[in-house]
Design a protein around this motif. Structure first.
Motif, PDB file in Angstrom:
ATOM      1  N   LEU A   1     -30.997   7.032 -53.555  1.00 49.40           N
ATOM      2  CA  LEU A   1     -30.187   8.029 -54.241  1.00 49.40           C
ATOM      3  C   LEU A   1     -30.924   8.576 -55.452  1.00 49.40           C
ATOM      4  O   LEU A   1     -30.720   9.714 -55.856  1.00 49.40           O
TER       5      LEU A   1
ATOM      6  N   ASP B   1     -26.323  14.576 -55.791  1.00 51.91           N
ATOM      7  CA  ASP B   1     -26.332  13.117 -55.847  1.00 51.91           C
ATOM      8  C   ASP B   1     -26.425  12.503 -54.455  1.00 51.91           C
ATOM      9  O   ASP B   1     -26.130  11.330 -54.248  1.00 51.91           O
ATOM     10  N   ARG B   2     -26.875  13.295 -53.493  1.00 52.83           N
ATOM     11  CA  ARG B   2     -26.963  12.895 -52.087  1.00 52.83           C
ATOM     12  C   ARG B   2     -27.946  13.829 -51.415  1.00 52.83           C
ATOM     13  O   ARG B   2     -28.457  14.756 -52.040  1.00 52.83           O
TER      14      ARG B   2
ATOM     15  N   ARG C   1     -22.528  12.463 -46.697  1.00 52.90           N
ATOM     16  CA  ARG C   1     -21.662  11.816 -47.684  1.00 52.90           C
ATOM     17  C   ARG C   1     -21.394  10.359 -47.328  1.00 52.90           C
ATOM     18  O   ARG C   1     -21.331   9.483 -48.199  1.00 52.90           O
TER      19      ARG C   1
ATOM     20  N   ARG D   1     -24.473   8.451 -48.226  1.00 49.47           N
ATOM     21  CA  ARG D   1     -24.508   8.217 -49.685  1.00 49.47           C
ATOM     22  C   ARG D   1     -23.581   7.066 -50.062  1.00 49.47           C
ATOM     23  O   ARG D   1     -23.939   6.202 -50.886  1.00 49.47           O
TER      24      ARG D   1
END
Length: 286
Positions: free
Chosen positions: A4, A17-18, A277, A280
């Motif tokens: 990440l 953030d992904r 998502r 992540r």
């Protein structure tokens, strides 16, 4: 440092953030999976905005098919197809990349609001591309490319595909930097399906860390490609049509995200937006 944190960022673009999601808008009559569906400017802009609503972080607009054996369109036609769509999407607040091998199309698209140039030739097809990108200070995708997909170049020959792709990308990135493009604005792409067969594509996906070791964010463009059709068909079956490969594409997107890809380029956004998502969330739980 986990994936990440180290998937990389591109100066001049938002930081996610992904793994990011790049949605494809083909303004062409002959692309391999959806040619003609968004050929009209109004339809193309609407489709791009739909992709944003489905979770695309970037919308990649292209006016020239790069499928094997495709004929090149002339410059004026590519400009006519691409620039109004870039302008329309940018006016609506979308982050737009332009998928082109022509410096003139890149320059006009950047002036119309594009924020990234995605050149499948890495600047090799048009000697003016690197000076244009450098002068604009634009982020630039450098894809592994051995020439137009015609004749013997349709099928590449490699002794060690991962090593050779990494070495050739490294050399190309060095040339792009020498041409004035800032290192922190360069993205690399292994060029899945370009002068590569099924085993080559799978080997590159299995070893994305070797590409990440180049020190630049990695874009993975696997969407609906031939190798997925071959995997789904098995040894005896017929490959499913391109538009029936979206679940397989989402699977690759999850794998790429887990392997530290900066972004994935896809035709069908919603499933991939969900996939990255989930990747992540799993990574964040470690």
């Amino acid at each position: 440092m986990n994936r990440l944190q180290d998937r990389g960022r591109v100066d001049g673009l938002p930081e996610w953030d992904r793994c990011g999601v790049m949605g494809v808008v083909n303004v062409t009559p002959d692309s391999f999976s959806d040619g003609g569906r968004w050929f009209d400017t109004t339809a193309a802009v609407k489709h791009g905005l739909d992709l944003v609503n489905q979770g695309a972080d970037l919308v990649d607009v292209g006016g020239e098919s790069t499928r094997p054996g495709a004929s090149r369109v002339d410059e004026s036609e590519e400009l006519r197809r691409v620039v109004p769509v870039v302008r329309g999407l940018s006016a609506e607040g979308a982050k737009v990349s332009v998928d082109t091998m022509r410096a003139s199309v890149a320059e006009r698209s950047l002036a119309a609001g594009a924020v990234l140039v995605n050149d499948v030739s890495g600047g090799l097809a048009d000697p003016d591309m690197i000076p244009v990108v450098a002068a604009a200070g634009a982020p630039f995708v450098v894809m592994h490319w051995r020439g137009f997909l015609e004749g013997p170049r349709i099928q590449g020959v490699y002794a060690d595909v991962v090593k050779e792709v990494v070495d050739e990308l490294h050399a190309r990135v060095e040339a792009v930097i020498a041409g004035g493009v800032a290192p922190d604005r360069i993205v690399v792409d292994p060029g899945l399906g370009f002068s590569k067969d099924v085993d080559h594509d799978l080997a590159l996906l299995a070893r994305l860390e070797r590409l990440r070791a180049l020190g630049h964010p990695v874009l993975v463009a696997a969407s609906r490609k031939r190798f997925l059709g071959r995997v789904l068909a098995g040894p005896e079956g017929a490959p499913p049509p391109a538009r029936e490969r979206d679940a397989a594409t989402a699977a690759v997107s999850a794998i790429a995200a887990h392997s530290g890809a900066w972004a994935v380029r896809v035709h069908e956004v919603r499933a991939t937006a969900d996939a990255v998502r989930v990747a992540r969330a799993v990574e964040g739980a470690r």
